[in-house]
Design a protein around this motif. Sequence first.
Motif, PDB file in Angstrom:
ATOM      1  N   PHE A   1       0.644  -0.310  -4.717  1.00 11.49           N
ATOM      2  CA  PHE A   1      -0.675   0.048  -5.253  1.00 11.49           C
ATOM      3  C   PHE A   1      -1.259   1.209  -4.457  1.00 11.49           C
ATOM      4  O   PHE A   1      -0.903   1.436  -3.301  1.00 11.49           O
TER       5      PHE A   1
ATOM      6  N   PHE B   1     -15.962  -5.810   4.217  1.00  8.90           N
ATOM      7  CA  PHE B   1     -16.071  -4.626   3.356  1.00  8.90           C
ATOM      8  C   PHE B   1     -15.698  -4.971   1.925  1.00  8.90           C
ATOM      9  O   PHE B   1     -16.388  -4.608   0.975  1.00  8.90           O
TER      10      PHE B   1
ATOM     11  N   LEU C   1       0.838  -1.200   0.000  1.00  8.20           N
ATOM     12  CA  LEU C   1       0.000   0.000   0.000  1.00  8.20           C
ATOM     13  C   LEU C   1       0.870   1.246   0.000  1.00  8.20           C
ATOM     14  O   LEU C   1       1.713   1.434   0.878  1.00  8.20           O
TER      15      LEU C   1
HETATM   16  O1  PNS Z   1      -0.298  -4.444   6.695  1.00  3.18           O
HETATM   17  P1  PNS Z   1      -1.580  -3.699   6.923  1.00  3.18           P
HETATM   18  O2  PNS Z   1      -1.297  -2.243   7.244  1.00  3.18           O
HETATM   19  O3  PNS Z   1      -2.459  -4.357   7.952  1.00  3.18           O
HETATM   20  O4  PNS Z   1      -2.371  -3.731   5.517  1.00  3.18           O
HETATM   21  C1  PNS Z   1      -3.626  -3.102   5.381  1.00  3.18           C
HETATM   22  C2  PNS Z   1      -4.101  -3.130   3.915  1.00  3.18           C
HETATM   23  C3  PNS Z   1      -3.064  -2.513   2.989  1.00  3.18           C
HETATM   24  C4  PNS Z   1      -4.337  -4.561   3.489  1.00  3.18           C
HETATM   25  C5  PNS Z   1      -5.438  -2.317   3.851  1.00  3.18           C
HETATM   26  O5  PNS Z   1      -5.255  -1.085   4.475  1.00  3.18           O
HETATM   27  C6  PNS Z   1      -5.944  -2.074   2.444  1.00  3.18           C
HETATM   28  O6  PNS Z   1      -6.356  -2.987   1.767  1.00  3.18           O
HETATM   29  N1  PNS Z   1      -5.876  -0.803   2.000  1.00  3.18           N
HETATM   30  C7  PNS Z   1      -6.267  -0.399   0.654  1.00  3.18           C
HETATM   31  C8  PNS Z   1      -7.493   0.501   0.670  1.00  3.18           C
HETATM   32  C9  PNS Z   1      -8.768  -0.323   0.754  1.00  3.18           C
HETATM   33  O7  PNS Z   1      -9.077  -1.113  -0.115  1.00  3.18           O
HETATM   34  N2  PNS Z   1      -9.488  -0.130   1.860  1.00  3.18           N
HETATM   35  C10 PNS Z   1     -10.707  -0.835   2.107  1.00  3.18           C
HETATM   36  C11 PNS Z   1     -10.449  -2.139   2.833  1.00  3.18           C
HETATM   37  S1  PNS Z   1     -11.710  -2.305   3.986  1.00  3.18           S
END
Ligand code: PNS
Length: 161
Positions: free
Chosen positions: A69, A104, A36
């Motif tokens: 991404f 989600f 991310l």
């Molecule tokens: O290592 P982490 O910080 O627990 O990873 C979290 C991550 C990157 C998997 C999550 O924050 C994410 O998917 N972010 C992208 C934005 C998104 O799609 N958010 C909605 C998910 S509910």
Amino acid sequence: MKTAVYPGSFDPITCGHLDIIRRASRQFDHIIIAVLNNTSKKPMFTAEERVKLIKKSIADLPNCSAEAFDGLLVDFVRAKNSRTVIKGLRALSDFEYEFQMALFNKKMEPDIETLFMVTDANASYISSSIVKEIASLDGDFRDLVPEEIYDDVKLKMKEGR
Ligand code: PNS
């Protein structure tokens, strides 16, 4: 070709992450490690640096790749022609947050499944935050990160001081 996406902040990649990547790479044709970019957490390493550290760590895994991404994870997964998100679970404390994210993502993109993998018992206490804390206090974190990136993390800590 079955492709799965393993997303996260990876600030930096740990032995726990690498264990999940190794095991997932035996279950899928291709694993994309998705870093991310725009995280609300203030990362120690830039997204580019985090991708570089991951690439160093997965050099012996030919069916794994890493890239950064932005935006929604489900959009990235779809753009990669995948329908699978891999997440690692260390302990019950991870579950609530991961469960919420999985729900989600499912609501936004019902075709995409989140598969949870249980972290190896030896790595269950490792997190990127612990690595940064121990490293910043000059403690021994050699067993916590892939050996290929140990010097990079050490150097970054020195620069940060
Ligand atoms: O290592 P982490 O910080 O627990 O990873 C979290 C991550 C990157 C998997 C999550 O924050 C994410 O998917 N972010 C992208 C934005 C998104 O799609 N958010 C909605 C998910 S509910």
